[in-house]
Design an enzyme around this catalytic site. Structure first.
Site, short mmCIF file in Angstrom:
data_model
loop_
_atom_site.label_atom_id
_atom_site.label_comp_id
_atom_site.label_asym_id
_atom_site.label_seq_id
_atom_site.Cartn_x
_atom_site.Cartn_y
_atom_site.Cartn_z
N LYS A 99 8.49 7.71 6.08
CA LYS A 99 7.50 8.38 6.91
C LYS A 99 7.00 7.47 8.03
O LYS A 99 6.72 7.93 9.14
CB LYS A 99 6.33 8.88 6.07
CG LYS A 99 6.67 10.06 5.16
CD LYS A 99 5.45 10.52 4.37
CE LYS A 99 5.78 11.71 3.48
NZ LYS A 99 4.61 12.19 2.72
N ASP A 106 -0.08 13.46 4.46
CA ASP A 106 0.79 13.96 3.41
C ASP A 106 0.23 15.31 2.95
O ASP A 106 -0.96 15.60 3.13
CB ASP A 106 0.79 12.95 2.25
CG ASP A 106 1.50 13.48 1.03
OD1 ASP A 106 2.67 13.88 1.15
OD2 ASP A 106 0.87 13.52 -0.06
N ASN A 126 6.13 7.87 -1.80
CA ASN A 126 6.76 8.14 -0.51
C ASN A 126 5.77 8.07 0.65
O ASN A 126 6.17 8.24 1.81
CB ASN A 126 7.45 9.51 -0.53
CG ASN A 126 6.50 10.67 -0.77
OD1 ASN A 126 5.54 10.56 -1.54
ND2 ASN A 126 6.75 11.79 -0.13
#
Length: 266
Positions: free
Chosen positions: A192, A8, A218
Site C-alpha cells: 500500500k 484501510d 497489510n
C-alpha cells in the site's frame, strides 16, 4: 502539513458489519471540504468497494483508490491506471507447488476477475461487487500479469500455512495476513505504501503530507511511511507497536474521533 488521508477498510473505516458509519462519513466529508484528499486503500478491486466510494463522494476527476494492496492505483472516474505492478504466471509456480504439496488453497486475482485454482484444496474466498470467478486448473491460467494470490481458509488452517512457509517463499513474495482468514501473496515490490507513494508524487506531495489508518499486517508499510500513522484500538499488536498515533476501535468511530481532533473539524 497533512494533505492526504489514506484509509484501510476492513476493521478500520468499516464497522464489523462492513458499513461506513454516519459519524465516519460526516467527519470525512468535513475533511474533504477543507481540501484534504481522502483515499481508500484496500486489497479488493474498485468494483467491490464502489458503494463506499459513492457514499463518501469520492467521484471527482482527481479521486483515486489504492486497490489490490497497492498493485493498482486507479482513477475512480476514468478507471485509468496511475500505477500498476504484479506477478507473472511463472512467478506463481513456486507458490502453487507449495500449496499442492502441503494441501492449501489458491485464488489468483488479475485486475478483472478471480481464478480459484481447482487442482488444489477448495478455498472459502468470497468477493462482492459482481466480480467474476473463473475456476480452472493452474496449467490453464492465462499467461498474463496478476495482482495477487489469496489463500482463504479458517484461521487455524492459515496459522499452519504460515508456519510451513519456507524462507525461499518469504524472499519471493510480499506475504501479509489481511484478515484472520485471508493470507495474501504479492510481488516483493507491492505494498500500500508503494501505491500511495506513486499517488503522492502525482499530486506533487510526499510522505510528510500523508496520514494513514490501519489495523492489520497489510497496512504496516503505509503506516510506517506516513508522517502520521494511526493504529486502531483493535489493531494487531504488531501494528500498534510500529505506530506513534492511536485511536478508538472501528466500532467506536475511531477514524472520525482522530481526524476531528487532529484537524479541529468541530
Amino acid at each position: 502539513m497533512i494533505k492526504l488521508v489514506a484509509l484501510d477498510l476492513d476493521n478500520t473505516l468499516l464497522t464489523n458489519d462492513k458499513k461506513i458509519s454516519q459519524v465516519n462519513e460526516q467527519a470525512l466529508k468535513k475533511l474533504m471540504a477543507k481540501g484534504v484528499k481522502v483515499v481508500l486503500c484496500t486489497g479488493r478491486p474498485i468494483n467491490a468497494i464502489w458503494h463506499y466510494i459513492e457514499q463518501l463522494g469520492l467521484t471527482n476527476d482527481d479521486d483515486f483508490t489504492i486497490t489490490f494492496n497497492g498493485a493498482l492505483v486507479i482513477n475512480n472516474t476514468s478507471r485509468e491506471a496511475l500505477a500498476k505492478q504484479g506477478l507473472t504466471k511463472t512467478d506463481l509456480v513456486p507458490l502453487h507447488d507449495f500449496c499442492e504439496a502441503k494441501g492449501f488453497p489458491m485464488d489468483v486475482l488479475d485486475f478483472d476477475q478471480v481464478y480459484p485454482v481447482t487442482d488444489l484444496v477448495k478455498s472459502i474466498y468470497q468477493l462482492g461487487g459482481g466480480i467474476k470467478f473463473a475456476p480452472m486448473t493452474f496449467d490453464k491460467l492465462p499467461d498474463h500479469l496478476y495482482a495477487k494470490v489469496v489463500a482463504a481458509q479458517e484461521p487455524a488452517v492459515l496459522d499452519k500455512m504460515i508456519a510451513a512457509l519456507t524462507p525461499e517463499l518469504h524472499e519471493q513474495y510480499h506475504i501479509a495476513r489481511s484478515q484472520p482468514h485471508i493470507l495474501e501473496f504479492l510481488s516483493t515490490t507491492t505494498d500500500k505504501s508503494v501505491g500511495l507513494h506513486a499517488l503522492l508524487q502525482h499530486f506533487g506531495w510526499d510522505e510528510s503530507n500523508l496520514m494513514a489508518f490501519g489495523d492489520a499486517e497489510n497496512d504496516a508499510g503505509m503506516l510506517k511511511a506516513a508522517s502520521v500513522g494511526v493504529a486502531m484500538a483493535n489493531a494487531i499488536p504488531e501494528i500498534t507497536a510500529i505506530t506513534n498515533y492511536h485511536t478508538g476501535t472501528n466500532e467506536e468511530d475511531g477514524v472520525a474521533t482522530f481526524v476531528d481532533e487532529y484537524f479541529k473539524l468541530s
